[in-house]
Design an enzyme around this catalytic site. Structure first.
Site, short mmCIF file in Angstrom:
data_model
loop_
_atom_site.label_atom_id
_atom_site.label_comp_id
_atom_site.label_asym_id
_atom_site.label_seq_id
_atom_site.Cartn_x
_atom_site.Cartn_y
_atom_site.Cartn_z
N HIS A 1 0.70 -1.05 -0.12
CA HIS A 1 0.09 0.17 0.01
C HIS A 1 0.92 1.21 -0.10
CE1 HIS A 1 -3.92 -1.95 1.84
NE2 HIS A 1 -3.76 -2.38 0.63
N CYS B 1 -1.78 -0.60 7.51
CA CYS B 1 -1.06 0.66 7.49
C CYS B 1 -1.17 1.28 8.84
CB CYS B 1 -1.18 1.61 6.20
SG CYS B 1 -1.07 0.66 4.68
N GLU C 1 1.31 3.63 1.94
CA GLU C 1 2.01 3.98 3.22
C GLU C 1 3.14 3.33 3.58
OE1 GLU C 1 -2.50 5.10 3.82
OE2 GLU C 1 -1.17 3.26 2.78
N SER D 1 -7.67 7.46 3.87
CA SER D 1 -7.66 6.92 5.03
C SER D 1 -7.03 5.75 5.34
CB SER D 1 -9.10 6.62 5.89
OG SER D 1 -9.30 6.47 7.12
N CYS E 1 -5.62 1.71 5.79
CA CYS E 1 -6.21 0.31 6.36
C CYS E 1 -5.66 0.14 7.76
CB CYS E 1 -5.92 -0.45 5.00
SG CYS E 1 -4.34 -1.03 5.15
#
Length: 149
Positions: free
Chosen positions: A54, A86, A56, A81, A83
């Site tokens: 992801h 992350c 992040e 936002s 998950c």
């Protein structure tokens, strides 16, 4: 909106665009320490056939290894936002502030972040929403895979 937050979110959006341009999911992230960008990342799950990259996570990886005290001076900027995976990494490394572009297309465990002492700021930006909603409409299967549905 604080000018610094907007400046860094523009850079995170550039990362999201890189992912989209390369056939990936348009989410981008930055790690900023004391006002300086030390890591950039974007979602690379599709491009690298990865289960964990992801935006992040890619950003943290690209920032490199740091001492735990260094993370306490960092802010994570992410266009969406985060998950559970992350968010867990942010709590693990004691990143005190997470600035998100939006949480309408996906809302991660924001309360978990806050319950663990992370300050959360949602900029609620149309630019972040529009880029992702278009991708979701055109690629629902890829999106559902990415968020674990």
């Amino acid at each position: 909106m604080e000018i610094g937050h907007q400046k860094f979110m523009v850079e995170a959006l550039k990362e999201a665009q890189k992912s989209l341009n390369n056939g990936g999911i348009p989410v981008g992230a930055l790690l900023v320490k004391n006002g300086e960008i030390i890591g950039r990342g974007h979602n690379k799950r599709i491009q690298l056939n990865s289960s964990i990259l992801h935006a992040e996570m890619d950003c943290l990886e690209n920032a490199g290894r740091m001492k735990s005290d260094d993370y306490k001076n960092c802010t994570m900027y992410t266009t969406l936002s985060p998950c559970a995976m992350c968010s867990g990494a942010m709590v693990l490394y004691n990143i005190p502030l997470v600035v998100i572009g939006e949480n309408e297309n996906f809302k991660g465990p924001e309360q978990y972040l806050m319950d663990n002492g992370v300050k959360l700021i949602n900029l609620n930006l149309d630019s972040c929403k529009k880029m992702l909603v278009t991708f979701i409409q055109n690629n629902p299967e890829l999106w559902n895979e990415d968020i674990g549905i």
